[in-house]
Scaffold this active site. Structure first.
Site, short mmCIF file in Angstrom:
data_model
loop_
_atom_site.label_atom_id
_atom_site.label_comp_id
_atom_site.label_asym_id
_atom_site.label_seq_id
_atom_site.Cartn_x
_atom_site.Cartn_y
_atom_site.Cartn_z
CG HIS A 253 97.67 17.35 49.94
ND1 HIS A 253 97.83 18.74 50.13
CD2 HIS A 253 97.29 16.75 51.18
CE1 HIS A 253 97.62 19.00 51.28
NE2 HIS A 253 97.31 17.94 52.03
CG ASP B 31 90.22 24.22 54.74
OD1 ASP B 31 89.81 23.45 55.86
OD2 ASP B 31 91.42 24.52 54.53
NE ARG C 191 89.82 21.14 61.88
CZ ARG C 191 90.59 20.60 60.99
NH1 ARG C 191 90.75 21.24 59.76
NH2 ARG C 191 91.24 19.58 61.10
CB SER D 65 90.51 20.47 56.42
OG SER D 65 91.59 21.39 56.10
CE LYS E 119 93.31 22.64 52.68
NZ LYS E 119 93.71 23.09 53.93
N1 URA Z 1 96.29 20.02 56.59
C1 URA Z 1 94.98 20.76 56.12
O1 URA Z 1 95.12 21.09 55.17
N2 URA Z 1 93.96 20.45 56.86
C2 URA Z 1 93.75 19.82 58.08
O2 URA Z 1 92.96 19.83 58.73
C3 URA Z 1 95.30 19.30 58.49
C4 URA Z 1 96.36 19.35 57.75
#
Ligand code: URA
Length: 435
Positions: A82, A161, A168, A183, A187
């Site tokens: 990621h 999320d 957010r 967050s 995932k």
């Molecule tokens: N990427 C995400 O998936 N979540 C965040 O809060 C910031 C960047």
């Protein structure tokens, strides 16, 4: 437990109990908490922070708000990757087939571009026919056959999320290390990999502007992954200038093809090899970093990584003839060069400005449901440290109908700083954070 008591506790700086965190995430998922109470708690978390334990609990509750992918039918160690997002960041598209060609199983679930940063799914969808909306069965079959697959997150991966992120975004509560950590990791943990390599971007073009912030985020992400039993490590990498020379979806796929042929920009190639090295080590596919890096370079030079990419494209419905002829990719009708205003040395190339200029040309989106122009984008003709002559192109804008062309051109021109003395290049890899 009442929402107002949980909000008050965090407002007053108290750590939240596991029960309070579960109540919050359940309230988000079921809709029992109204947006104003969710937003109030988010703001209290931004201002008061969370301990590592609270952040891990929040992450776990968010993972269990949805499905967790079961990859156990695939033999071997599955390694996810990621990136926290940057401009010209096309790494995953080269890295997934490269690591797979070196024996790693790479289940990659990716996102779309928003704001000035691009998204892997948008880039891949510039390949005619390419499908990113795979079923889980198709994803597993592609992984079993080819060792890598790239798809969009299914609707039920960490649904809490999705709700929290949308709120957010409009309540100025993105910038919080615990909230970003929960967050991202909710995932990633839901995706079911055994190990995870993170690319935490640091610099003008990234969420984390300073190395201290980037280190704090990387440590938080690594701690959450490790406490969940997933071997997790992070490279902190520079994101001041765009990565590589191409910004924009189809343009970036062309650069990925060059890189998979072993003829990509040096910095992009170096980063891909370093990340592949860590993935191979975590997967037990190499015993030293030097051995892993040598194998990764060989997979690029021999065409093994490119062949793997061709199979990935074909498996996901795309036109795999692009491996031999990139002209199947969409091309913009018009090209507008941005000339250098004076002679000198390029001191800086502001990634965020380049990303926003590319977005204005149609390559990105302001709203999640906005359409994009896959052919639009920017090709950089110079990088920091290069000499330029007055009037020579600094970059070329690729566009179709672009109502904001003038704005994009001004922004692109403002991205480049020209001076007299070559800058001292900072290292590409700024740190390596591991358990
Ligand atoms: N990427 C995400 O998936 N979540 C965040 O809060 C910031 C960047």
């Amino acid at each position: 437990m009442r929402a107002v008591d949980i909000i008050r506790a965090k407002r007053d700086g108290q750590p939240l109990s596991p029960e309070a965190i579960d109540t919050f995430v359940r309230g988000v998922s079921t809709g029992a908490w109204p947006d104003y109470q969710i937003a109030a708690l988010l703001m209290a978390i931004v201002l008061r922070g969370m301990t590592a334990e609270e952040t891990a609990l929040l992450t776990r509750a968010m993972v269990t708000s949805g499905d967790r992918v079961d990859l156990s039918s695939l033999p071997g160690i599955k390694v996810g990757k990621h990136s926290t997002g940057g401009v010209g960041d096309k790494v995953s598209i080269v890295l997934a087939p490269l690591a797979a060609a070196c024996g790693v199983i790479v289940p990659k679930m990716s996102g779309r571009g928003l704001g000035h940063t691009g998204g892997t799914l948008d880039k891949l969808e510039s390949i005619p026919g390419f499908r990113t909306a795979l079923s889980l069965e198709e994803f597993l079959a592609a992984l079993a056959e080819n060792g890598c697959a790239i798809m969009g997150q299914t609707a039920n991966i960490a649904p809490a999320d999705k709700k929290l992120y949308a709120l957010r975004d409009v309540t100025a509560t993105i910038e919080s290390i615990p909230l970003i950590s929960a967050s991202v990791m909710s995932k990633k943990l839901a995706e079911g990999s055994d190990a995870l390599v993170l690319d935490v971007k640091c610099g003008h073009g990234a969420f984390m502007k300073s190395i201290d912030e980037a280190r704090a985020l990387a440590r938080s992400l690594v701690a959450i992954g490790t406490s969940a039993g997933v071997r997790t490590e992070a490279l902190i990498t520079r994101m001041d200038a765009p990565l590589g020379r191409a910004v924009g979806n189809a343009l970036e796929i062309r650069e990925c093809l060059d890189t998979l042929r072993g003829r990509g920009p040096a910095e992009l190639t170096e980063l891909v090899v370093r990340l592949a090295t860590r993935m191979m080590r975590l997967a037990g596919q190499a015993t030293t970093d030097d051995e892993a890096a040598a194998r990764a370079r060989e997979a690029l030079a021999s065409g093994a990584a490119l062949a793997r990419f061709g199979r990935l494209v074909a498996r996901q419905g795309g036109d795999a003839s692009l491996v031999d002829d990139a002209r199947v990719l969409p091309q913009a009708r018009a090209r507008t060069p941005v000339p250098a205003p004076c002679s000198g040395v390029v001191l800086a190339m502001d990634a965020e400005k380049v990303g926003r200029a590319s977005m204005l040309l149609g390559a990105g989106r302001e709203r999640a449901d906005a359409p994009i122009d896959h052919a639009a984008g920017i090709v950089l003709e110079v990088a920091p440290g290069d000499d330029v002559r007055a009037g020579a192109p600094l970059m070329v804008l690729h566009h179709n109908d672009a109502p904001a062309l003038e704005e994009a051109r001004a922004l692109a021109a403002a991205a480049v700083t020209i001076g007299d003395h070559p800058p001292v290049p900072p290292p590409l890899i700024l740190d390596w954070i591991h358990a």
